[in-house]
Design an enzyme around this catalytic site. Structure first.
Site, mmCIF file in Angstrom:
data_model
loop_
_atom_site.group_PDB
_atom_site.id
_atom_site.type_symbol
_atom_site.label_atom_id
_atom_site.label_comp_id
_atom_site.label_asym_id
_atom_site.label_seq_id
_atom_site.Cartn_x
_atom_site.Cartn_y
_atom_site.Cartn_z
ATOM 1 N N HIS A 174 0.842 -1.212 0.000
ATOM 2 C CA HIS A 174 0.000 0.000 0.000
ATOM 3 C C HIS A 174 0.870 1.252 0.000
ATOM 4 C CE1 HIS A 174 -3.928 -1.984 0.602
ATOM 5 N NE2 HIS A 174 -3.250 -2.879 1.304
ATOM 6 N N ASP A 201 -0.836 -5.149 6.012
ATOM 7 C CA ASP A 201 -1.793 -6.036 5.351
ATOM 8 C C ASP A 201 -1.509 -6.139 3.855
ATOM 9 O OD1 ASP A 201 -2.511 -3.294 5.091
ATOM 10 O OD2 ASP A 201 -4.515 -3.874 4.419
ATOM 11 N N GLU A 202 -2.027 -7.172 3.257
ATOM 12 C CA GLU A 202 -2.059 -7.347 1.796
ATOM 13 C C GLU A 202 -0.713 -7.089 1.123
ATOM 14 O OE1 GLU A 202 -6.761 -6.359 1.032
ATOM 15 O OE2 GLU A 202 -5.379 -4.671 1.162
ATOM 16 N N ALA A 203 0.358 -7.590 1.747
ATOM 17 C CA ALA A 203 1.703 -7.422 1.187
ATOM 18 C C ALA A 203 1.983 -8.535 0.182
ATOM 19 C CB ALA A 203 2.736 -7.410 2.308
ATOM 20 N N HIS A 204 1.153 -8.603 -0.852
ATOM 21 C CA HIS A 204 1.234 -9.710 -1.804
ATOM 22 C C HIS A 204 2.488 -9.653 -2.673
ATOM 23 C CE1 HIS A 204 -2.732 -10.297 -0.383
ATOM 24 N NE2 HIS A 204 -3.348 -9.444 -1.177
#
Length: 526
Positions: A269, A332-335
Site C-alpha cells: 500500500h 496487510d495485503e503485502a502480496h
C-alpha cells in the site's frame, strides 16, 4: 485552547447545519434507553427538568470539569434558549446540573461515570474527565432529540429519575477513517469525530497513506505530500494535511476524549511513496501515481538501507506530533513482498516505532512475523478466513499480543448493506445492521483468550466514498452497534432490545443532519 475547541463545535449542535428538529416528547426517555446500553440503570423518583434557572456547576479547582461543563452548555444553549451559566461548585444552591470529579470512585475506572437524576438536581460523577464527558453524552441521549437543534425548541427538557452507573467493557473502542483513497478535509474529519463522541468511541484511527495518496506532510521527505498526495481514487485533486492541520485534528479529537492513532501502511500500500521517490524502489524507477482500487501490487524495497532511513524519518516526525500511545504500521495485503522479506521488514520497523516512544499496532498479518512486546494486532478476517490464519493470530494472542477485533464481514462500514446499496464494496459480503451488531468480540476468534481482546474497531474505507454524506450513510446505523459492542457489558447484548433503542436514535440523527440507511431490520417510527 481546549476549552475554545469544545465551545466551537458544541455551540452549533456539534455537527453543522440542522434541519427542523423533531418535536420534544411529552414524557422523558426511559432511563438507560440509550446507545451504548449502560452497565446499570436503576429508574425511580421524579424526573429532572432543565429550566431557565438551571446552572451547570463544576468543581472549582478543575479545569477539566470546567471544559466539560462548557461543552455541555454549548450543546444545550441553542435548543433550550437558556443561559445555563457554568459556575463553580460553591456558587448558588444545590440544585441544577453538577459535574464532579472524585478520585474516591475508583470503581468507575478511567472512563466510567455515575449519573443521578432527581426532581431537584442532576449530578454526573466520574473519576476522570473522560468519564464526565461520556456521562454528558448519556445526558444528551436522555433528553429529547430536539436538544441537538441549533435554534430554540419548545421542550420540555426532562431527564428520567434514577441512577446510571456505567463504565466500558473495553478500553480500546475505535473507528477508522480512510483519508487516503479519498481525501477528507480537517472540517470533515472533525464532523466525524463529533459523531463518534456521541457513542463513546475513544480512538480515531486515521489511515494516512496508501497507494492512492499520502496525506501527512513529512518535512524530510516533502514530495510525499506535495506529489504523493496530489491525487486520489478516480483522479481527483487529493490533498494532504500540513503538520499544523494534523495537530488541529489531534487537539480536536482530544477535546472529545478521542486519541488519534495514525497509520502509515507498510510495506505494501505504498505506491504514493514509491511514486514520490525513485530511490525507494528496488529498480530505482518511480512508478506513476495510482488512482485505481486494486491492492497488493506495491512494496517498499526491503533490502535497501534507504527504506529504513525513510521509515525512521516518517515515524520520527509523525510520533513527534502524535501525543497518543499508538502508531499503526499497517502490514496487510503485502502480496508483492515475500514472507521472508516481510518478516525482515517488520523486525526492523517495529524497533523504530519503539525508539520514538510509541506502541505498535498492525493489521493481523503482523502475527506472521514476530509482534513486538506490547504490540496490538488488528484482526480483520471474515468467516471465510482460513483456519490456519485464524490459528496464527490466536497463537500470537496466547503469547501476549493484544487483539483489536474488526471483522470485515461485521464491522467494515464500507461494506454494502444489500446488493442495492449505491455506495460501498461487497468483497466481504453484505453487512446488514443485525449482522454488524449480533456477535461477541470476546469469543469471536477461535482459540484466542478473551483476556487478549483489548477492544473493537469500525473501519470505514473510502474507495467509493468522497463526501460527509457518504460517510454518514455507510456509518449509520451500524457504527452505534459496534460502539455498543465495545462499551456495554456482554450481558446487555440482545438484538431485539437493541434494535428498539437504535430506532429511537433516528430523530437525533435527523436533528443533527446525519443521513442514514433505513434498514428494514430496524423498527423505525417513520
Amino acid at each position: 485552547m481546549l476549552g475554545a475547541l469544545l465551545l466551537v463545535a458544541a455551540g452549533a449542535g456539534a455537527l453543522g447545519a440542522v434541519p427542523a428538529a423533531a418535536s420534544a416528547p411529552a414524557a422523558a426517555t426511559p432511563l438507560g434507553q440509550i446507545v451504548p446500553a449502560p452497565a446499570k440503570a436503576t429508574a425511580g423518583g421524579s424526573a429532572y427538568r432543565i429550566t431557565e434557572k438551571t446552572r451547570i456547576r463544576v468543581d472549582d479547582d478543575s479545569r477539566d470539569a470546567r471544559r466539560v461543563g462548557d461543552y455541555l452548555a454549548g450543546v444545550l444553549r441553542p435548543s433550550t434558549g437558556y443561559k445555563l451559566p457554568v459556575t463553580g461548585d460553591r456558587a448558588g444552591s444545590g440544585d441544577g446540573i453538577r459535574l464532579r470529579l472524585s478520585g474516591k470512585d475508583k470503581g468507575l475506572g478511567a472512563e466510567g461515570y455515575r449519573l443521578t437524576s432527581t426532581g431537584r438536581s442532576l449530578t454526573i460523577v466520574a473519576r476522570e474527565a473522560a468519564g464526565l464527558f461520556h456521562g454528558v453524552q448519556t445526558l444528551r441521549q436522555q433528553l429529547s432529540a430536539a436538544v441537538e437543534a441549533d435554534s430554540r425548541q419548545p421542550g420540555p427538557w426532562l431527564v428520567a429519575g434514577g441512577t446510571i452507573e456505567d463504565s466500558p467493557r473495553y478500553g480500546y473502542r475505535s473507528a477508522m477513517l480512510d483519508v487516503s483513497r479519498h481525501f477528507f478535509t480537517v472540517e470533515q474529519v472533525k464532523r466525524y469525530i463529533d459523531e463518534l463522541a456521541l457513542y463513546k468511541i475513544n480512538k480515531l484511527h486515521l489511515h494516512l497513506s496508501d497507494d492512492q495518496g499520502w496525506r501527512i506532510a513529512i518535512d524530510s521527505w516533502p514530495n510525499l505530500a506535495t506529489y504523493g498526495g496530489s491525487t486520489q481514487v478516480g483522479g481527483g485533486a487529493g490533498g494532504h494535511y500540513t503538520k499544523a492541520q494534523y495537530k488541529d485534528i489531534v487537539r480536536y479529537a482530544a477535546s472529545r476524549y478521542l486519541e488519534v492513532v495514525p497509520e502509515i501502511d507498510m510495506p505494501s500500500h505504498t505506491n504514493a511513496a514509491l511514486a514520490s521517490y525513485a530511490d525507494l524502489n528496488c529498480d530505482g524507477v518511480a512508478p506513476p501515481l495510482y488512482t485505481g482500487t486494486e491492492v497488493g501490487f506495491s512494496s517498499l524495497c526491503v533490502n535497501k538501507d534507504i527504506t529504513y532511513e525513510f521509515v525512521d524519518d516518517v515515524v520520527r516526525e509523525l510520533a513527534a506530533i502524535t501525543p497518543g500511545e499508538y502508531l499503526h504500521i499497517g502490514g496487510d495485503e503485502a502480496h508483492s513482498t515475500s514472507q521472508a522479506d516481510y518478516v525482515t521488514f517488520m523486525n526492523k520497523v517495529q524497533p523504530i516505532v519503539a525508539k520514538y516512544g510509541k506502541t505498535v499496532v498492525g493489521w493481523h498479518q503482523l502475527t506472521g512475523a514476530a509482534p513486538a512486546k506490547g504490540a496490538l494486532a488488528q484482526y480483520w478476517g471474515t468467516e471465510g478466513t482460513s483456519a490456519a490464519e485464524k490459528a496464527q493470530v490466536a497463537a500470537a494472542a496466547k503469547n501476549g499480543t493484544g487483539l483489536i477485533i474488526s471483522p470485515a464481514d461485521r464491522t467494515y462500514l464500507d461494506m454494502k448493506y444489500t446488493k442495492d446499496t449505491p455506495l460501498g464494496l461487497s468483497w466481504a459480503g453484505y453487512v446488514e445492521v443485525q449482522r454488524s451488531y449480533d456477535w461477541d468480540p470476546g469469543n469471536y476468534l477461535p482459540g484466542a483468550p478473551g483476556s487478549a481482546v483489548k477492544g473493537v474497531e469500525a473501519p470505514l474505507w473510502s474507495e467509493t466514498l468522497s463526501t460527509s454524506a457518504h460517510l454518514d450513510y455507510m456509518a449509520f446505523p451500524r457504527l452505534p452497534g459496534v460502539a455498543e459492542l465495545g462499551w456495554s457489558p456482554a450481558a446487555t447484548h440482545d438484538w431485539d432490545t437493541y434494535k428498539v433503542r437504535l430506532a429511537a436514535q433516528a430523530p437525533r440523527w435527523d436533528a443533527l443532519g446525519i443521513g442514514y440507511y433505513k434498514s428494514p431490520q430496524v423498527p423505525w417510527n417513520s
